[in-house]
Scaffold this motif. Structure first.
Motif, short mmCIF file in Angstrom:
data_model
loop_
_atom_site.label_atom_id
_atom_site.label_comp_id
_atom_site.label_asym_id
_atom_site.label_seq_id
_atom_site.Cartn_x
_atom_site.Cartn_y
_atom_site.Cartn_z
N GLY A 18 10.90 1.20 -4.09
CA GLY A 18 10.67 1.93 -5.29
C GLY A 18 9.65 3.01 -5.55
O GLY A 18 9.23 3.68 -4.49
N TYR A 19 9.64 3.55 -6.77
CA TYR A 19 8.87 4.70 -7.00
C TYR A 19 7.87 4.46 -7.75
O TYR A 19 7.83 4.19 -9.05
N ALA A 20 6.84 4.13 -7.10
CA ALA A 20 5.24 3.64 -8.18
C ALA A 20 4.74 5.01 -8.61
O ALA A 20 4.84 6.04 -7.97
N PRO A 21 4.11 5.19 -9.87
CA PRO A 21 3.50 5.97 -10.54
C PRO A 21 2.49 6.32 -9.63
O PRO A 21 1.75 5.65 -8.79
N CYS A 22 2.14 7.56 -9.64
CA CYS A 22 1.09 8.34 -8.72
C CYS A 22 -0.29 7.90 -9.00
O CYS A 22 -1.10 8.12 -8.13
N ASN A 23 -0.36 7.36 -10.11
CA ASN A 23 -1.77 6.98 -10.55
C ASN A 23 -2.16 5.44 -10.08
O ASN A 23 -3.07 4.80 -10.38
N HIS B 118 5.88 8.37 -1.67
CA HIS B 118 7.01 9.29 -0.91
C HIS B 118 8.25 9.23 -1.80
O HIS B 118 8.50 7.99 -2.02
N PRO B 119 9.24 9.76 -1.48
CA PRO B 119 9.16 11.11 -1.08
C PRO B 119 8.61 12.25 -2.00
O PRO B 119 9.05 12.18 -3.49
N LYS B 120 7.76 13.09 -1.71
CA LYS B 120 7.27 14.36 -2.56
C LYS B 120 7.71 15.46 -1.44
O LYS B 120 7.22 15.84 -0.80
N GLN C 164 0.87 -1.31 0.04
CA GLN C 164 -0.01 0.05 -0.06
C GLN C 164 0.86 1.28 0.03
O GLN C 164 0.22 2.36 -0.14
N VAL C 165 2.08 1.27 -0.02
CA VAL C 165 3.11 2.19 0.05
C VAL C 165 4.05 2.27 -0.98
O VAL C 165 4.77 1.28 -1.27
N SER C 166 4.25 3.37 -1.63
CA SER C 166 5.33 3.61 -2.65
C SER C 166 6.32 4.69 -1.79
O SER C 166 6.12 5.81 -1.87
N ASP C 167 7.50 4.20 -1.61
CA ASP C 167 8.44 4.82 -0.89
C ASP C 167 9.93 4.55 -1.66
O ASP C 167 10.34 3.62 -1.24
N GLY C 168 10.26 5.67 -2.18
CA GLY C 168 11.50 5.60 -3.02
C GLY C 168 12.92 5.89 -2.23
O GLY C 168 13.84 5.48 -2.64
N THR C 169 12.47 6.18 -0.72
CA THR C 169 13.76 5.88 0.18
C THR C 169 13.98 4.54 1.01
O THR C 169 15.00 4.06 1.65
N CYS C 170 12.97 3.68 0.60
CA CYS C 170 13.10 2.07 0.86
C CYS C 170 13.83 1.33 -0.02
O CYS C 170 13.69 1.47 -1.13
N PRO C 171 14.61 0.52 0.33
CA PRO C 171 15.58 -0.07 -0.28
C PRO C 171 14.90 -1.06 -1.36
O PRO C 171 15.07 -1.18 -2.68
N LEU C 172 13.47 -1.72 -1.04
CA LEU C 172 12.70 -2.41 -1.78
C LEU C 172 11.42 -1.81 -1.99
O LEU C 172 10.38 -2.35 -2.49
#
Length: 119
Positions: free
Chosen positions: A88-93, A100-102, A78-86
């Motif tokens: 990643g950055y999921a598209p906002c849609n 995160h992070p924005k 349920q979370v897209s966190d680019g600072t987390c090693p696994l």
């Protein structure tokens, strides 16, 4: 989270490696049930006495919950966190609770507009 309603739990949202079943409580979202907060209130001294120097609030809270035996519930999907090693950055849609992070208002606003589009 419905199966945990009425129970003392906190959520984790970041895995550091593929076999990590518990995960970490990362600062992008920090969820503690009302019952977990009651456990915290009743065991504050245990948490206060942890060697917290150099920890962020998210690490301190996870160590605190572990010390007072409040179980973690993972919400990794349920979370897209680019600072987390696994993370990643999921598209906002995508259907996520957190992106995160924005770090500035422009990034946040663009992501919000994308997430608010009908599927």
């Amino acid at each position: 989270l419905e199966p945990h309603k009425g129970k003392a739990i906190f959520t984790t949202d970041c895995r550091f490696w593929g076999g990590d079943q518990v995960g970490k409580l990362f600062g992008s979202i920090e969820v503690l049930s009302k019952q977990a907060m009651g456990s915290y209130k009743g065991n504050f001294k245990t948490c206060k006495d942890l060697p917290w120097q150099g920890w962020g609030e998210d690490m301190w809270m996870q160590k605190c919950m572990d010390a007072i035996s409040v179980p973690a519930v993972g919400m990794f999907d349920q979370v897209s966190d680019g600072t987390c090693p696994l993370g990643g950055y999921a598209p906002c849609n995508q259907n996520k609770v957190v992106f995160h992070p924005k770090k500035d208002a422009g990034q946040w606003w663009e992501c919000w507009k994308q997430s608010a589009q009908p599927a």
